[in-house]
Design an enzyme around this catalytic site. Sequence first.
Site, PDB file in Angstrom:
ATOM      1  NE  ARG A  38      -1.724   2.413   3.138  1.00  0.00           N
ATOM      2  CZ  ARG A  38      -0.741   3.804   3.751  1.00  0.00           C
ATOM      3  NH1 ARG A  38      -0.109   4.690   2.789  1.00  0.00           N
ATOM      4  NH2 ARG A  38       0.278   3.167   5.232  1.00  0.00           N
ATOM      5  CG  HIS A  90       9.133   7.822   5.783  1.00  0.00           C
ATOM      6  ND1 HIS A  90       8.745   8.427   4.603  1.00  0.00           N
ATOM      7  CD2 HIS A  90       7.661   6.991   5.934  1.00  0.00           C
ATOM      8  CE1 HIS A  90       7.808   7.697   4.485  1.00  0.00           C
ATOM      9  NE2 HIS A  90       7.075   7.495   5.418  1.00  0.00           N
ATOM     10  CB  CYS A 138       4.156  11.117   2.812  1.00  0.00           C
ATOM     11  SG  CYS A 138       2.560  11.690   2.427  1.00  0.00           S
TER      12      CYS A 138
END
Length: 313
Positions: free
Chosen positions: A29, A224, A255
């Site tokens: 995802r 991240h 993102c």
Amino acid sequence: MTARDLGLPTRVPAPDLPDRVTIWEVGARDGLQNEDTVVPVEVKLEFLDRLADAGLTTLEATSFVHPKWVPQLADAEELLTGLRRRDGVRYPVLVPNERGLDRALAAGVTHVAIFASATETFANRNLNRTLDSQLTMFEPVVTRAVRAGLEVRGYVSMCFGDPWEGSVDPAAVVSVGRRLLDMGCTQLSLGDTIGVATAGHVSALLTAFADAGTPVDRLAVHFHDTYGQALTNTLAALRHGVTTVDSSAGGLGGCPYAESATGNLATEDLVWLLDGLGVETGVDLDKLADTSAWMAEKLGRPSPSRVVRALLG
């Protein structure tokens, strides 16, 4: 001799760490949502199947966001229809609103996640909402999901830094997180969306949640690796008792609404760290590295994961 010939790292257990960590795999995802080229659904299905074969037990499969915003995930229903579900494996999906929940319920999903922001600016840019109105939007989603017997995870983004607002006060994150838990979320994933967290900041945030009465088993972390701090930050979280860590196979992802956000913590890098510390994950690192190399080939570029590159050359 290659790194792979040397086997797994030498295990030197640390007394202040959990015995076992659950890896919340987000590659299918969060990892793929930023790809410009649409990945065929059959490739996504094989990716999920390979990840399950490698021993991962939580695989975030897709999102019911509107296809206009994330075209890569427009095949959510088709993917869930074709998914070969495994016993003992969870396949959560992201739902942005009640319409997304409707689609998830129709698809027979048992675990969902919502995605909130800790900052006003990102709530506006990501959801076109204020900080408060995003929570108003999520409340009926969580209430309905819980009534339907679903488990609900709450993502909180921009927990450490925001590209428009700068450093984020832990108290602001705790405020949003507590409201999500009060709605009925079973777990919070605390996201370092642009990768600016450091170990001290991680410790401060987790301490703030503890001081607010939040049990550590309700918290997960999502780092991240923009500044190469994801593993260091993970270790700091583990020392606070966190036992769920988000990561993405091969280090895929970022993102779509924060341009400075680079890839997620690579699952292989995380497993290498945990193996060396004697923390169990149930993951077969060789199978996982092979899977990430296979996906990197499908995407037409090398894997960002240092461990994948070291193991496979």
